[in-house]
Design an enzyme around this catalytic site. Structure first.
Site, PDB file in Angstrom:
ATOM      1  CG  ASP A   1     -28.174 -26.668 -21.122  1.00 21.65           C
ATOM      2  OD1 ASP A   1     -27.210 -25.876 -21.091  1.00 21.65           O
ATOM      3  OD2 ASP A   1     -28.034 -27.885 -21.312  1.00 21.65           O
TER       4      ASP A   1
HETATM    5  C1  BGC Z   1     -24.611 -27.800 -21.737  1.00 17.66           C
HETATM    6  C2  BGC Z   1     -24.592 -27.676 -20.230  1.00 17.66           C
HETATM    7  C3  BGC Z   1     -23.608 -26.613 -19.804  1.00 17.66           C
HETATM    8  C4  BGC Z   1     -23.955 -25.316 -20.473  1.00 17.66           C
HETATM    9  C5  BGC Z   1     -23.078 -24.163 -20.071  1.00 17.66           C
HETATM   10  C6  BGC Z   1     -24.714 -26.458 -22.425  1.00 17.66           C
HETATM   11  O1  BGC Z   1     -24.490 -26.550 -23.782  1.00 17.66           O
HETATM   12  O2  BGC Z   1     -25.685 -28.626 -22.122  1.00 17.66           O
HETATM   13  O3  BGC Z   1     -24.305 -28.926 -19.669  1.00 17.66           O
HETATM   14  O4  BGC Z   1     -23.620 -26.481 -18.403  1.00 17.66           O
HETATM   15  O5  BGC Z   1     -23.850 -25.495 -21.875  1.00 17.66           O
HETATM   16  O6  BGC Z   1     -21.828 -24.230 -20.629  1.00 17.66           O
END
Ligand code: BGC
Length: 723
Positions: free
Chosen positions: A260
């Site tokens: 993430d």
């Molecule tokens: C979120 C994810 C997301 C990623 C990319 C993160 O802050 O937890 O769900 O896919 O950002 O934008």
């Protein structure tokens, strides 16, 4: 050259920096500020030290960057472009929690496919979806992004979404790589606060939080994203047991694991890594292939390699998986295919129609006293009031990066279009978060003049989703005082009030439920929200959504969900020393599965065959349904089981199926559901799957409230070998 040898040849000719480039994903910045094709990204793409991008869309921009990788980097390896295609892309569908309310795998698959096609036409190749975190705590804002409270439901959604996003062939121009996220137990964050620690039993992890991911893997999901959070002290981004052990070894997952956002660097904040190099080594060893936004692999792995805390074999294995995914996506052969052709106006219009019909079906009618809905055709003057009545931009919901708020339809616009002959009177009354109650007179004047009042209340779109947790689950700001003023006036005037609630979670508004004539949970329905709501209010569509999360009576009940285990002292109002609250009942205000329609249904004649079943059998469950109401509607019935005596106490209800039937007034029909005996397996005392002989209750009904279920016990016969 065959695929494997191309990948091996590439790996053989890559420098360490180029390998780490393939393990790096950075933001192109477009989603926030417009395209950033400058400085480090551009040079790094040319140098082959950035191999993957996120937050970039629009075919022209994507291809501009792709061209740098293909034409100007030494090895010409295509970029992988990922984006958050969570509930639509340019066309927005209901938030996932709202869409879960459809209980319709075909519909779940259809919106996933349409969103993928639309995102692919924008040059995107990977969707950071589906989000599969089971959520039993509505304080957690990310409840909005997922399947709700039940693991079995989560597994059905996982399957439909992965198939919809990926299609049968990842290299097809409209197919995207799906990312099952956030593995796992992210929904169990302590106190419902985002990014907080998770500390739950191994049994809960395996029984509640893993099943949707296992289903995504079985459906062939291309990638998995570990959660930001730790589980009992071990951050998922560095969790050898769950990533390498469970995902890779036990469940046989050989796709890509993408971290993430900045999660590898955050291992330092978690307190398990002292330096970026340590963090990078921990993540790589746990099995994380792509570092999203930390720059930990690029900056940290060379030192970790030198020190011997990771090996080149581990780096190569990760590179191999990333290149294999690019290969499967057809990026080597046709790097510009996604986004090559603009979509036709008919395709786009068809998608809007789909958003409207899915939106209408996601609405959950919580109450409808005296059949106040649908609105009478004779209605001449309608008040459409409240802070969400004319709030087009809010309708998109929390993940609407590529959506254009100017194209969203507000409730006001939807009702104006639906009722051209009626006089629609509007006042927003106050802002969503207003601290002070403005003068009520304009609202009162409108209520006085109207035949009926549609009161649009709730959260702003950014009050759910990531980093959007709430300790109070009532209406924000001064909305309660405003709504109470409207309710009092309407009662004095004898006019009906229909409340429409917008939220990414169940809200705690018992006072409103008690006083409004009808209440609709409208979640955030996306681009066509206002039209979808008008379709239901005017009776063109009979509401059929069923809540995928229990609606609490009070925040103090949380977590409240139907799959609770029995207590040794079950609640008994006449016995003080039993499991209950002194001040409120244990049961939620609305159980999982609750949702009214314009029809009214009576269930009878539950038939289960065989009544004695063995491993390998499929049990057939039939129930008769009659529409005893005055209007047509679609009924949803749920199939639950309960194992009353087992070596490990089983939940009081376990969801195992659902079915639907459309009936005109006075019509009857039968719903048939199938239950494989293998579905009755559970994890025994040693956490190994087990099936035990004895009685199993089969329960069928309109929601997870025991008093509304028909029950038929059966016996399971199991041989010693099968145990
Ligand atoms: C979120 C994810 C997301 C990623 C990319 C993160 O802050 O937890 O769900 O896919 O950002 O934008």
């Amino acid at each position: 050259m065959d695929h494997m040898s191309r990948i091996e040849t590439l790996i053989g000719s890559m420098t360490l920096a180029e390998k780490l480039g393939q393990l790096t994903m950075t933001a192109a910045g477009y989603a926030v500020t417009g395209p950033v094709i400058a400085g480090d990204s551009t040079d790094a793409i040319k140098a082959g030290t950035i191999g993957n991008l996120l937050n970039l869309f629009d075919a022209g921009h994507v291809q501009q960057l792709q061209r740098l990788a293909i034409e100007e980097s030494r090895l010409g390896i295509p970029l992988l472009i990922g984006f958050d295609v969570i509930h639509g892309h340019r066309t927005l569908f209901p938030v996932p929690l709202g869409e879960a309310a459809l209980f319709d795998p075909e519909a779940w698959g259809m919106t996933a496919r349409e969103s993928s096609h639309e995102a692919a036409a924008d040059g995107i190749a990977m969707a950071f979806a589906p989000m599969l975190d089971v959520a039993r705590d509505p304080r957690w804002g990310r409840s909005a992004e997922g399947p709700g409270e039940d693991p079995w439901l989560g597994a059905q959604i996982a399957r439909a979404k992965v198939r919809g996003i990926q299609g049968g062939d990842l290299s097809a121009p409209g197919a995207l790589a799906a990312v099952a996220k956030h593995f796992c137990a992210y929904g169990a964050v302590m106190a419902g606060r985002d990014y907080a620690s998770v500390d739950i039993s191994e049994r809960s992890v395996l029984e509640i939080h893993v099943p949707p991911f296992a289903a995504a893997l079985a459906a062939g999901v291309a990638a998995v994203m570990p959660a930001f959070t730790d589980l009992a002290g071990v951050p998922l981004t560095a969790h050898v047991g769950l990533l390498r052990g469970l995902l890779r070894e036990q469940l046989g997952f050989d796709g890509v694991i993408v971290s993430d956002y900045n999660a590898i660097a955050e291992l330092m904040r978690h307190g398990v890594a002292a330096t970026l190099a340590d963090a990078a080594a921990l993540a790589l060893k746990a099995g994380v292939d792509i570092d999203m936004m930390s720059n930990a692999y690029r900056l940290g792995l060379p030192a970790a390699l030198e020190r011997g805390s990771v090996t080149m074999t581990q780096i190569d294995a990760a590179v191999r998986r990333v290149l294999a995914l690019k290969q499967q996506l057809g990026l080597f052969e046709q790097p510009y295919r996604r986004g090559a052709a603009a979509e036709s106006a008919e395709t786009r219009a068809g998608r809007r129609r789909l958003a409207r019909s899915i939106g209408a079906r996601a609405i959950v009618m919580l109450t409808n006293r005296n059949a106040v809905l649908p609105l009478a055709g004779s209605l001449r003057r309608l008040a459409v009031i409240g802070p969400l009545a004319d709030a087009a931009a809010e309708m998109g919901g929390p993940w609407s990066l590529a959506g254009d708020p100017a194209t969203h339809v507000s409730v006001l616009a939807g009702l104006r279009a639906a009722l051209p002959g009626a006089d629609i009177l509007h006042a927003s009354g106050l802002a969503i978060r207003a601290d002070e109650l403005p003068a009520m007179q304009p609202t009162m004047d409108i209520c006085d003049a109207a035949d009926a009042i549609v009161l649009c209340l709730g959260e702003a779109a950014d009050m759910s989703g990531e980093a959007a947790c709430r300790a109070h689950l009532g209406l924000p700001g001064q909305q309660r005082a405003y709504a109470q003023g409207v309710l009092d006036r309407a009662r004095a005037l004898g006019k009906p009030v229909v409340a429409i609630l917008f939220s990414g979670r169940p809200l705690v508004v018992p006072w409103l439920i008690e006083q409004a004539d009808a209440v609709l949970a409208a979640w955030f329905l996306g681009s066509e929200a206002g039209n979808a709501i008008a379709d239901v209010l005017c009776g063109r569509v009979s509401p059929s959504g069923r809540t995928p999360m229990s609606w609490p009576r009070a925040v103090g009940q949380i977590p409240v969900f139907f799959g609770q285990r029995p207590s040794g002292r079950p609640a008994d109002g006449n016995d003080h020393y039993t499991s209950r609250y002194l001040d409120i009942p244990n049961a939620p205000l609305f159980a999982f599965g609750h949702g009214l329609t314009y029809g009214r249904f009576a269930l009878s004649n539950l038939q289960v065959t065989p009544l004695v079943a063995s491993e390998g059998d499929t049990i057939e469950v039939r129930v008769d349904i009659a529409n005893v109401g005055a209007r047509a509607g679609q009924e949803t019935v749920f199939l639950f089981t309960h194992d009353p005596i087992a070596s490990v106490a089983r939940p009081l209800l376990e969801l195992k199926g659902f079915g639907k039937i459309e009936l005109r007034p006075g019509e009857r029909g039968t719903v048939t559901l199938c239950l494989a005996v293998s579905e009755l397996r559970f994890l025994g005392p040693d956490l190994q799957p087990l099936i035990e002989p004895g009685e199993i209750e089969i329960l069928v009904g309109p929601c997870a409230e025991r008093s509304q279920l028909l029950v038929q016990p059966i016996r399971l016969r199991v041989t010693a070998a099968q145990r």
